[in-house]
Design a protein around this motif. Sequence first.
Motif, PDB file in Angstrom:
ATOM      1  N   LEU A 219       6.798  54.814  22.026  1.00  0.00           N
ATOM      2  CA  LEU A 219       7.776  54.242  22.255  1.00  0.00           C
ATOM      3  C   LEU A 219       7.597  53.850  23.907  1.00  0.00           C
ATOM      4  O   LEU A 219       8.004  54.881  24.597  1.00  0.00           O
ATOM      5  CB  LEU A 219       8.908  54.439  21.565  1.00  0.00           C
ATOM      6  N   GLU A 221      10.181  52.345  26.769  1.00  0.00           N
ATOM      7  CA  GLU A 221      11.713  51.791  27.287  1.00  0.00           C
ATOM      8  C   GLU A 221      11.410  51.304  28.623  1.00  0.00           C
ATOM      9  O   GLU A 221      11.228  51.439  29.321  1.00  0.00           O
ATOM     10  CB  GLU A 221      12.695  52.598  27.376  1.00  0.00           C
ATOM     11  N   THR A 229      18.481  47.796  28.495  1.00  0.00           N
ATOM     12  CA  THR A 229      16.920  47.684  27.941  1.00  0.00           C
ATOM     13  C   THR A 229      16.419  48.023  26.622  1.00  0.00           C
ATOM     14  O   THR A 229      17.282  48.179  25.956  1.00  0.00           O
ATOM     15  CB  THR A 229      16.490  50.191  28.261  1.00  0.00           C
ATOM     16  N   ARG A 230      14.871  48.025  26.579  1.00  0.00           N
ATOM     17  CA  ARG A 230      14.368  47.858  25.234  1.00  0.00           C
ATOM     18  C   ARG A 230      13.867  48.353  25.134  1.00  0.00           C
ATOM     19  O   ARG A 230      13.284  49.028  25.862  1.00  0.00           O
ATOM     20  CB  ARG A 230      14.386  46.344  24.915  1.00  0.00           C
ATOM     21  N   THR A 231      13.742  49.034  24.296  1.00  0.00           N
ATOM     22  CA  THR A 231      13.155  49.726  23.435  1.00  0.00           C
ATOM     23  C   THR A 231      11.796  49.130  22.686  1.00  0.00           C
ATOM     24  O   THR A 231      11.903  48.759  21.214  1.00  0.00           O
ATOM     25  CB  THR A 231      12.539  51.089  22.714  1.00  0.00           C
ATOM     26  N   ARG A 233       7.841  49.584  21.026  1.00  0.00           N
ATOM     27  CA  ARG A 233       6.591  50.050  20.188  1.00  0.00           C
ATOM     28  C   ARG A 233       4.990  49.285  20.292  1.00  0.00           C
ATOM     29  O   ARG A 233       4.442  48.010  20.503  1.00  0.00           O
ATOM     30  CB  ARG A 233       6.523  49.671  18.327  1.00  0.00           C
TER      31      ARG A 233
END
Length: 409
Positions: A219, A221, A229-231, A233
Amino acid sequence: MLSICRLDWPPLLRAYSSGVRTSPMKNPVPATFLRGGTSKGIFLHRDNLPTDRAEWPRIFLGIMGSPDKEHGRQLNGMGGGVSSLSKICVVGPASRDQQAQGIAVEYTFVQVGIRDSSIDTSGNCGNLSSMIGVFARDEGICAPPSPGGTHMTVRSFNTNTQKIIDTTFPVADSFAALDLPEVSIAGVPGKASSILMEFVQPSGARTGKLLPSHSPLDLLEIPASSTETRTLRVSYVDATNPTVFVGSVDLCQFLAFDEYTQGSSSAAAARVSETLELIRQRGAERMGLNPAAQAQPKVAVLGAPDKEELAQGVDIVVHALSMGVLHRAVPMTVGLCVGVAANVPGTLGWEIVQQSHTARGESHGEGMVRIKHPSGVVDVGAEFSEDGTVNSAKVVRTGRRLMKGAVWW
């Protein structure tokens, strides 16, 4: 009355074209211009360069016409203004120890900056690697094929990644026959001879590990805006070249990624490019690489094929970047890395390929992976041992001799 004018080369060029050395810093330098896969580059015999490698960068920059800060076109050299056309391979005979291992030739790949003076040797070029054996045979660096043989295999050692690559190609009169109408590859018009390229034990090309983070899925970030913010994959895989894989579905949730790939919005391109570079830098840190070395790791955005693509046998859709630029065709080391990752359970590539197999009602297993990229499709394969070690990664390329002579730097 027709008058024929005899064009005479300068004495210096005549000397070098005939192999006569008049100076340790010769200019021009003997060179061959070759296409390998979807890249073109200058191939140099190591013996024609100074023994002091500290002198090489200025020669390479001069050959390519870099830096071209204002225009980025490299009009003063052999470069073409994009990373896939600003490449050099330095080739020489293998050492005695290498020859004892069956290695015939050693080479170093050089990625030359376009607008700047960067000389990057942190990775390899899969496309140009397909022509190392051809060049070595042309230059007499390696022995001719067995009498009566129709094909020959040249084993080379890449100094960038410390890896072995085998190339197998048809021969005629002891040299590579490149113009047989055998296969076509995406991004190149027409058919040509098949060059089978096999990367032997490609894992850990830069990091020493197939999965540098010790996990098939991580993961990451990153900031999506000044307040959000975005996490994501991501998968960090190092096979032939270290690559950060991220899903297009995740990116499309907060970026105009489709507009970016279609080139329809300069604003979208700027924001997506900035985000992907941040992903690359964070990935480099996680993989133990230098974030400032823009050539490594690569970034590849993976997506699932649509219904039409599934019907064509496509397993996965890839948009790849190199040196911050979206490639029109997947760089071959990235394609091979996708082929390996797709056979490693838990990675993003593995998930997407398994979904494609399920959608077509196919059994899940190891084997060839069909990649769709902006220029078409390419089939790549990987072979694993029972303990999960990657024995090899394979792909078919084509190539062409374009020019042989001397180049000024």
